[in-house]
Write a protein that holds these residues in place. Structure first.
Motif, short mmCIF file in Angstrom:
data_model
loop_
_atom_site.label_atom_id
_atom_site.label_comp_id
_atom_site.label_asym_id
_atom_site.label_seq_id
_atom_site.Cartn_x
_atom_site.Cartn_y
_atom_site.Cartn_z
N UNK A 118 -1.36 9.64 5.94
CA UNK A 118 -2.23 8.51 6.27
C UNK A 118 -2.11 7.40 5.22
N UNK A 119 -2.06 7.78 3.95
CA UNK A 119 -1.93 6.78 2.89
C UNK A 119 -0.55 6.14 2.89
N UNK A 120 0.47 6.92 3.20
CA UNK A 120 1.82 6.35 3.22
C UNK A 120 2.01 5.33 4.34
N UNK A 121 1.13 5.34 5.34
CA UNK A 121 1.21 4.32 6.38
C UNK A 121 0.96 2.93 5.80
N UNK A 122 0.28 2.87 4.65
CA UNK A 122 0.09 1.57 4.00
C UNK A 122 1.42 0.98 3.55
N UNK A 123 2.44 1.83 3.34
CA UNK A 123 3.74 1.32 2.94
C UNK A 123 4.40 0.52 4.04
N UNK A 124 3.89 0.66 5.25
CA UNK A 124 4.44 -0.10 6.36
C UNK A 124 4.21 -1.60 6.15
#
Length: 490
Positions: free
Chosen positions: A257-263
């Protein structure tokens, strides 16, 4: 288009993941995570062709060089086809050793894990060719087609999986659905790309592109991609080997979920790389500086309030979203991973500059320093502190090289003093973020339901953006007004 597509995908995954975890169970969902991790590993078999395609399609378009465009497609076709077929064949043959030895999948789940990995292997070529098509669309700055393809694939996979498990099917059916959607995505991507490419063929013949030039850019992109896999995917390998599939699920769900911020920085880079690559002439450096500052601020304005809200409200958010057992197991590891995302945001702008302005080795060196530090810290910290050690190792490995990268790119590549960078890029969004955190932390325990949690997050966001508006310069205010009025680039 990019932003709206990612909002839709985030909403779909937010709704689908808790149901998938409950229906499949913690350990089977751990195999589902391994399946997606293996798919990301298989991308490496294309030898970095995607990044080279974006760069040279954009450069060929800017130079009006039809031959360079054609050469780029030919080289990419060989890299994607040969590399991915070899990688997929290897994964198919060695699926059982990979599942048993690399991820320590228990014997009861081994047949399911082997089937899932072979679905990934069978769909590898389709995934690679789809990436080639979307890379062409990115290079031509047709982000509508790129976004449509990405949303099509990444929405149908969880929605179809959700429908299948709700109907009583298991992970084997979900893995088969993954392979079917990947093949359909390939067809859609090339249908859009071929239509978008039509005007390019009317360009002059041009000088073409040497295979060695394409190869250098591809290898540097591949090295960076390999390092990213190590830094952001090998933690799953360490957890599965050192702990259990249940622990992998506890960690990987909030981490994903947090890695989606890398989008978000990825979207900005998608737009900025071809734009910066097109800038030529004596005014190019000033134009790159201006675009670099603006894009870096934009990434921080979009992502920092989300990170601050998650950091402050993480115990309540995990309990409401996934259950109290997730909050108990991963609250502080997730908070540390939220801080690690800030390092990723700070690197996004410098990496875009170095890649687009013919300094391709900066990003891979940064990525490998982070990857090497991750491996060292995980080996040292996981036996002592478990999931907390994984998160702490990731934060340290990302944070230490970030300062060096920011300094090098600002001083050596752009000639920008760090004082100016801090004043114009860092101060406004981070001042607003600290103010938002000061408002949220005293009240975070009161978020005992979705209404109160959303209300607190909205109040914090209002504080962030209200203070940010006062700190914006006039150029950024004008950009924001244009964005809100849905105006494109003039």
């Amino acid at each position: 288009f990019n932003a709206l597509g990612q909002v839709a995908l985030a909403a779909i995954n937010f709704l689908a993941v808790p149901i998938l975890v409950r229906r499949l169970g913690l350990e089977v969902f751990g195999v589902y995570i391994i399946m997606h991790a293996a798919a990301s590993y298989l991308v490496l078999a294309s030898m970095g062709a995607g990044s080279a395609v974006i760069k040279h399609v954009a450069a060929g378009q800017g130079a009006r060089d039809r031959r360079a465009f054609s050469d780029t497609l030919r080289y990419a076709g060989w890299a994607y086809t040969v590399g991915t077929l070899a990688g997929g064949a290897a994964l198919w043959v060695w699926a059982e050793p990979v599942a048993r030895r690399a991820f320590h999948v228990p014997a009861s789940l081994l047949p399911t894990a082997v089937f899932a990995l072979r679905c990934v292997a069978a769909s590898g070529l389709f995934a690679a060719l789809a990436q080639c098509a979307t890379s062409v669309m990115q290079g031509l700055q047709r982000f509508d087609g790129h976004t449509a393809t990405v949303v099509f694939q990444n929405a149908l996979i969880p929605l179809g999986g959700l429908a299948l498990v709700s109907a009583g099917f298991g992970l084997r059916a979900v893995a088969g659905w993954y392979a079917a959607v990947t093949a359909a995505t390939c067809v859609l991507a090339w249908a859009l790309a071929l239509r978008i490419m039509r005007p390019v063929w009317s360009s002059p013949e041009g000088e073409g592109l040497p295979a060695s030039t394409f190869g250098i850019w591809a290898v540097t992109g591949w090295l960076g991609g390999l390092a990213w896999i190590v830094a952001y995917q090998f933690d799953k390998l360490f957890i599965a080997r050192s702990m259990s599939l249940a622990a992998l699920t506890f960690y990987a769900v909030p981490a994903g979920m947090l890695q989606r911020l890398q989008v978000i920085p990825g979207l900005i880079s998608t737009v900025a790389v071809p734009m910066m690559s097109e800038l030529q002439g004596p005014e190019a450096r000033a134009g790159v500086q201006r675009m670099y500052f603006k894009s870096s601020r934009f990434v921080l304005w979009v992502c920092l309030p989300v990170i601050v809200a998650l950091f402050a409200l993480m115990p309540q958010f995990l309990s409401l979203w996934l259950g109290g057992h997730f909050s108990d197991a991963t609250c502080w590891p997730a908070r540390l991973l939220a801080l690690a995302q800030i390092c990723f945001l700070l690197n996004a702008g410098p990496n875009t500059v170095t890649f687009s302005r013919d300094h391709p080795w900066y990003a891979p060196v940064l990525a490998w320093s982070q990857a090497a530090l991750s491996l060292v810290f995980w080996r040292l910290l996981i036996p002592r502190w478990g999931l907390m050690g994984v998160a702490l190792g990731s934060l340290a490995a990302l944070g230490l090289p970030t300062g060096v990268n920011v300094w090098l790119v600002n001083r050596r590549v752009l000639g920008v003093p760090l004082r100016r960078y801090a004043a114009e890029v860092l101060f406004p969004p981070f001042a607003s973020a600290l103010l938002m955190l000061a408002v949220l932390m005293p009240f975070h325990a009161r978020a005992d339901g979705w209404v109160s949690l959303v209300g607190l997050a909205a109040a914090g966001a209002a504080v962030f953006y209200g203070s940010t508006w006062l700190l914006l310069n006039e150029e950024d205010r004008a950009l924001l007004r244009r964005f809100l009025r849905w105006e494109g680039r003039g």
